[in-house]
Design an enzyme around this catalytic site. Sequence first.
Site, PDB file in Angstrom:
ATOM      1  N   ARG A   1       5.081  77.148  35.916  1.00 36.55           N
ATOM      2  CA  ARG A   1       6.200  78.025  36.254  1.00 36.55           C
ATOM      3  C   ARG A   1       5.706  79.369  36.770  1.00 36.55           C
ATOM      4  O   ARG A   1       6.295  79.943  37.689  1.00 36.55           O
ATOM      5  CB  ARG A   1       7.097  78.200  35.024  1.00 36.55           C
ATOM      6  CG  ARG A   1       7.929  76.937  34.739  1.00 36.55           C
ATOM      7  CD  ARG A   1       8.451  76.935  33.311  1.00 36.55           C
ATOM      8  NE  ARG A   1       9.381  75.860  33.021  1.00 36.55           N
ATOM      9  CZ  ARG A   1       9.031  74.595  32.727  1.00 36.55           C
ATOM     10  NH1 ARG A   1       7.750  74.233  32.716  1.00 36.55           N
ATOM     11  NH2 ARG A   1       9.951  73.682  32.462  1.00 36.55           N
TER      12      ARG A   1
ATOM     13  N   SER B   1       3.206  74.076  30.729  1.00 37.76           N
ATOM     14  CA  SER B   1       4.561  74.329  31.248  1.00 37.76           C
ATOM     15  C   SER B   1       4.669  75.741  31.814  1.00 37.76           C
ATOM     16  O   SER B   1       5.229  75.960  32.897  1.00 37.76           O
ATOM     17  CB  SER B   1       5.588  74.181  30.124  1.00 37.76           C
ATOM     18  OG  SER B   1       5.629  72.861  29.676  1.00 37.76           O
TER      19      SER B   1
ATOM     20  N   SER C   1      15.977  66.873  29.345  1.00 37.90           N
ATOM     21  CA  SER C   1      14.754  67.058  30.135  1.00 37.90           C
ATOM     22  C   SER C   1      14.670  68.472  30.685  1.00 37.90           C
ATOM     23  O   SER C   1      15.493  68.892  31.506  1.00 37.90           O
ATOM     24  CB  SER C   1      14.711  66.057  31.298  1.00 37.90           C
ATOM     25  OG  SER C   1      13.718  66.442  32.225  1.00 37.90           O
TER      26      SER C   1
ATOM     27  N   GLN D   1      12.413  69.409  32.632  1.00 38.38           N
ATOM     28  CA  GLN D   1      12.016  69.322  34.046  1.00 38.38           C
ATOM     29  C   GLN D   1      13.238  69.237  34.936  1.00 38.38           C
ATOM     30  O   GLN D   1      13.316  69.903  35.975  1.00 38.38           O
ATOM     31  CB  GLN D   1      11.122  68.099  34.259  1.00 38.38           C
ATOM     32  CG  GLN D   1       9.774  68.227  33.569  1.00 38.38           C
ATOM     33  CD  GLN D   1       8.916  66.988  33.731  1.00 38.38           C
ATOM     34  OE1 GLN D   1       9.341  65.995  34.324  1.00 38.38           O
ATOM     35  NE2 GLN D   1       7.715  67.034  33.208  1.00 38.38           N
TER      36      GLN D   1
ATOM     37  N   ASP E   1       5.890  65.662  23.768  1.00 34.35           N
ATOM     38  CA  ASP E   1       4.534  65.273  24.177  1.00 34.35           C
ATOM     39  C   ASP E   1       3.626  64.982  22.976  1.00 34.35           C
ATOM     40  O   ASP E   1       2.475  64.587  23.150  1.00 34.35           O
ATOM     41  CB  ASP E   1       3.907  66.384  25.031  1.00 34.35           C
ATOM     42  CG  ASP E   1       4.637  66.523  26.367  1.00 34.35           C
ATOM     43  OD1 ASP E   1       5.168  65.510  26.865  1.00 34.35           O
ATOM     44  OD2 ASP E   1       4.680  67.646  26.905  1.00 34.35           O
TER      45      ASP E   1
END
Length: 461
Positions: A48, A44, A189, A191, A342
């Site tokens: 970014r 992640s 989320s 995302q 996850d």
Amino acid sequence: MTCGPSRRNEKGMTHASSPSARPLRVTRAQAPLSGSIRVPGDKSISHRALMFASLARGETHITGLLEGEDVLRTAAAMRALGADVTQNAPGDWRVSGLGIGKLREPSDVLDMGNSGTAARLLSGILASHGMVSVMTGDASLRRRPMKRVMDPLAGTGATFMAREGGRLPMAIAGLAEPRPLDYRLPVASAQVKSAVLLAGLNAQGQTRVEEPVATRDHTENMLRHFGAHVKVEETPQGGRVIVLQGRPDLVARDVVVPGDPSSAAFPIVAALLVPGADIVISTVGLNPLRTGLFITLQEMGAQLEVTNVRTEGGELVGDLHVRASSLKGVTVPADRAPSMIDEYPILAVAAAYASGVSRFCGVEELRVKESDRLAATVALLENNGVKTAVEGDDLVVYGTDNAIPGGGVVQTHMDHRLAMSASVLGLVAQNPVEIDDTAFIDTSFPGYLQLMNSLGAGFAL
Ligand code: S3P
């Protein structure tokens, strides 16, 4: 063992297999796992870092970048958008950014491979630039829902054209003067939250996102690190409201990427289950919005000690000392799901080996991951002699008290985490486990099988 009210649901998916599959037959570990390792950089944070550095003025130096396939797709996309992205040495990268609103129209389709994070976050950037772009992905990503970002991002004034059901490939006509968004997330989320915030970077005024449950906050943290003004408030219901001031002057800053707790999850569970194991994993990210698995394993009775906690590059990190443990079943509340979203497939393997019954509440989001992870996790366990049940949006796993029969064939459906979970199950099952394809492990954890072998896993490579 009840969960309370469950949340909304989305459609599941069908599957395909890789053209160049790398099957693996895993046999029971012959010796305890031991030794000290580091896992690759956080996925992640790595995505970014490349994106934000491309939007910042000046040169950003990134160390510890994950060089998995997913992140390399982001690097290629940012290059295609005009940023100068180069690797100096393994894990050591430099990015010369162009500034907010200054990316250039790509001359070809952007292929995000297997990566939902890359596709969703990039959508926010593309919607807020005055250019036309087309995005696609592999067979897994082309089945995943993009409507969750298209819907809010359409509020900027950008136009999206996608396949039936909001699937990739998708064309985006972005705007140089996007409207700022005010959006309440219907699903927890990070995302989607990040896509909205990224679009807000090039919008005049304030962008506001409200999330019902706090999700990983790497976007907020890193935007601040690069100089943006981001205000975060907790809601009385346990959610958060994030307000970003548009058109900040993002300035290049060095980024140090910690080890990925979601990758550490696999050697951790392997060490908890293999009798006599004793390992150390150093410099693992401990962001509190990512550590749901560690809390859950401790509730199950895991000897999982966190030591040497410190801050590196603005993120909390620590070393993990893991010893083989006798685990018992656990109920995981639904509001913990975002902090371990996850990790359910590997937690399911731990629950299968444990004594007693486990219930994972409100895990409907698993249906829209790299595979339908709810169905695939059930199949992984059932094909290896472990009883499970799906009750509404809950997954129930019946522990075998250290006696997983094994002997099954596991379909991984282009899903790295399924493949790694199956490999750990094979290390403790009574009979060998056949994994159809381990190639997708490279999306998030290149060198996984070799690293596990350095601890004594004995995978036949
Ligand atoms: C991620 C968010 C999560 C997670 C994914 C990475 C991110 O997805 O599953 O692996 O980096 O923001 P969702 O936002 O779909 O929950």
